[in-house]
Write an enzyme that holds these catalytic residues in place. Structure first.
Site, PDB file in Angstrom:
ATOM      1  N   GLY A  31       0.838  -1.202   0.000  1.00  0.00           N
ATOM      2  CA  GLY A  31       0.000   0.000   0.000  1.00  0.00           C
ATOM      3  C   GLY A  31       0.868   1.244   0.000  1.00  0.00           C
ATOM      4  N   ASP A  85       3.163  -2.266   8.288  1.00  0.00           N
ATOM      5  CA  ASP A  85       2.146  -2.170   7.235  1.00  0.00           C
ATOM      6  C   ASP A  85       1.081  -1.139   7.604  1.00  0.00           C
ATOM      7  OD1 ASP A  85       0.823  -2.707   4.878  1.00  0.00           O
ATOM      8  OD2 ASP A  85       0.323  -4.792   5.365  1.00  0.00           O
ATOM      9  N   ASP A  88      -6.662   0.027   6.464  1.00  0.00           N
ATOM     10  CA  ASP A  88      -7.762   0.800   5.884  1.00  0.00           C
ATOM     11  C   ASP A  88      -8.632   1.410   6.975  1.00  0.00           C
ATOM     12  OD1 ASP A  88      -7.277   0.227   3.026  1.00  0.00           O
ATOM     13  OD2 ASP A  88      -7.543  -1.829   3.714  1.00  0.00           O
ATOM     14  N   LYS A  98      -8.016  -4.520   6.718  1.00  0.00           N
ATOM     15  CA  LYS A  98      -6.929  -4.415   5.743  1.00  0.00           C
ATOM     16  C   LYS A  98      -7.352  -5.116   4.449  1.00  0.00           C
ATOM     17  CE  LYS A  98      -2.660  -5.087   6.688  1.00  0.00           C
ATOM     18  NZ  LYS A  98      -2.376  -4.015   5.718  1.00  0.00           N
ATOM     19  N   GLY A 100      -7.374  -3.332   1.344  1.00  0.00           N
ATOM     20  CA  GLY A 100      -7.775  -2.383   0.303  1.00  0.00           C
ATOM     21  C   GLY A 100      -6.931  -2.560  -0.952  1.00  0.00           C
ATOM     22  N   GLU A 107      -0.483 -10.496   3.709  1.00  0.00           N
ATOM     23  CA  GLU A 107      -0.228  -9.575   4.833  1.00  0.00           C
ATOM     24  C   GLU A 107      -0.499 -10.268   6.159  1.00  0.00           C
ATOM     25  OE1 GLU A 107      -1.376  -5.374   2.577  1.00  0.00           O
ATOM     26  OE2 GLU A 107      -2.883  -6.385   3.756  1.00  0.00           O
TER      27      GLU A 107
HETATM   28  C1  5RP Z   1      -3.228  -3.474   1.244  1.00  0.00           C
HETATM   29  C2  5RP Z   1      -3.549  -2.941   2.583  1.00  0.00           C
HETATM   30  C3  5RP Z   1      -3.073  -1.554   2.900  1.00  0.00           C
HETATM   31  O1  5RP Z   1      -2.274  -1.606   4.024  1.00  0.00           O
HETATM   32  C4  5RP Z   1      -4.260  -0.671   3.143  1.00  0.00           C
HETATM   33  O2  5RP Z   1      -5.104  -0.731   1.996  1.00  0.00           O
HETATM   34  C5  5RP Z   1      -3.839   0.787   3.386  1.00  0.00           C
HETATM   35  O3  5RP Z   1      -3.335   1.332   2.207  1.00  0.00           O
HETATM   36  P1  5RP Z   1      -2.683   2.777   2.149  1.00  0.00           P
HETATM   37  O4  5RP Z   1      -1.461   2.755   2.987  1.00  0.00           O
HETATM   38  O5  5RP Z   1      -2.410   2.977   0.679  1.00  0.00           O
HETATM   39  O6  5RP Z   1      -3.716   3.775   2.655  1.00  0.00           O
HETATM   40  O7  5RP Z   1      -4.147  -3.569   3.408  1.00  0.00           O
HETATM   41  O8  5RP Z   1      -3.797  -4.731   1.024  1.00  0.00           O
END
Ligand code: 5RP
Length: 234
Positions: A31, A85, A88, A98, A100, A107
């Site tokens: 992400g 990490d 969302d 998570k 997104g 993950e």
């Molecule tokens: C990816 C995820 C990301 O950690 C989550 O979507 C957050 O993304 P970002 O840091 O772009 O806001 O779970 O699968």
């Protein structure tokens, strides 16, 4: 005041990367926030830090390789010392949504193994109740319609994830169903109910017991660091 979310994410990432020490095995998230962490880690490596890394997606693997971070096969991983990490949504108790970016299964595998799981985010990710962000659920393609019917029975509106006008496929060759629950009341119960459906590989609820630290960045450069046990929604 308008908050520059990219800067906030960078500050949170920097705080997390500062905790990484020589010799560690580091799990790389997926992400935009995790990508900032990967870039900062690469910068520290250029400055002499020695680490080994494993990645949670092809995207993060590619970025790490491009930046010169040494990736190792899982057969060589004794233990992941720290997994960094984004998320969302993050609730008061440090339960997360998570996935997104579609990498939820990989993950979760990394986060579950890690001695320390540091969540990095801007403050927009904090919520009182999870569920406004549709919950990603990774499912096998076989029997999709049947799996969807079972998910709907749990009270959500579903949509099959599409990217560039094509059905989205995960790095594992599976599909993602985004499940809109509006408000998730009992996180653990929903997590278990979803994972009990045959056809479901994993869901994007990361239970509070996995998270050891939350770092929220702000665009003025300040960060809020909360250890899982003492964290309270402000
Ligand atoms: C990816 C995820 C990301 O950690 C989550 O979507 C957050 O993304 P970002 O840091 O772009 O806001 O779970 O699968």
């Amino acid at each position: 005041m308008f908050e520059n979310l990219q800067k906030s994410k960078q500050y949170a990432a920097a705080e997390a990367v500062a905790t990484v020490q020589n010799g560690m095995t580091v799990g790389l998230g997926t992400g935009s926030t995790a990508s900032y962490a990967i870039e900062l880690l690469a910068k520290r490596i250029r400055g002499g830090l020695f680490i080994k890394a494993v990645a949670s997606s092809f995207r993060s693997e590619d970025l790490a390789k491009k930046l010169g971070i040494q990736l190792i096969p899982f057969s060589e991983v004794d233990a992941i010392d720290v997994y960094i990490d984004g998320a969302d949504e993050i609730d008061n108790d440090l339960n997360l949504i998570k996935g997104g970016g579609g990498a939820l299964l990989r993950e979760k595998i990394l986060a579950f193994d890690a001695k320390e799981f540091i969540v990095i985010a801007d403050s927009s990710k904090r919520v009182e109740n999870l569920g406004r962000f549709p919950l990603p659920v990774e499912v096998v393609p076989f029997g999709l319609e049947l799996t969807v019917k079972q998910l709907q029975k749990l009270g959500c509106t579903i949509s099959l994830r599409v990217e560039d006008n094509k059905t989205y496929t995960t790095d594992n060759g599976n599909l993602v169903i985004d499940c809109d629950f509006k408000k998730i009341e009992i996180v653990q119960q929903l997590h278990d109910s979803i994972n009990n459906i045959p056809g479901v590989v994993e869901n994007g609820l990361f239970l509070k017991t996995m998270v050891t630290k939350l770092i929220i960045g702000y665009n003025n450069g300040s960060v809020e660091v909360n250890s899982a046990r003492s964290y309270q929604y402000a």
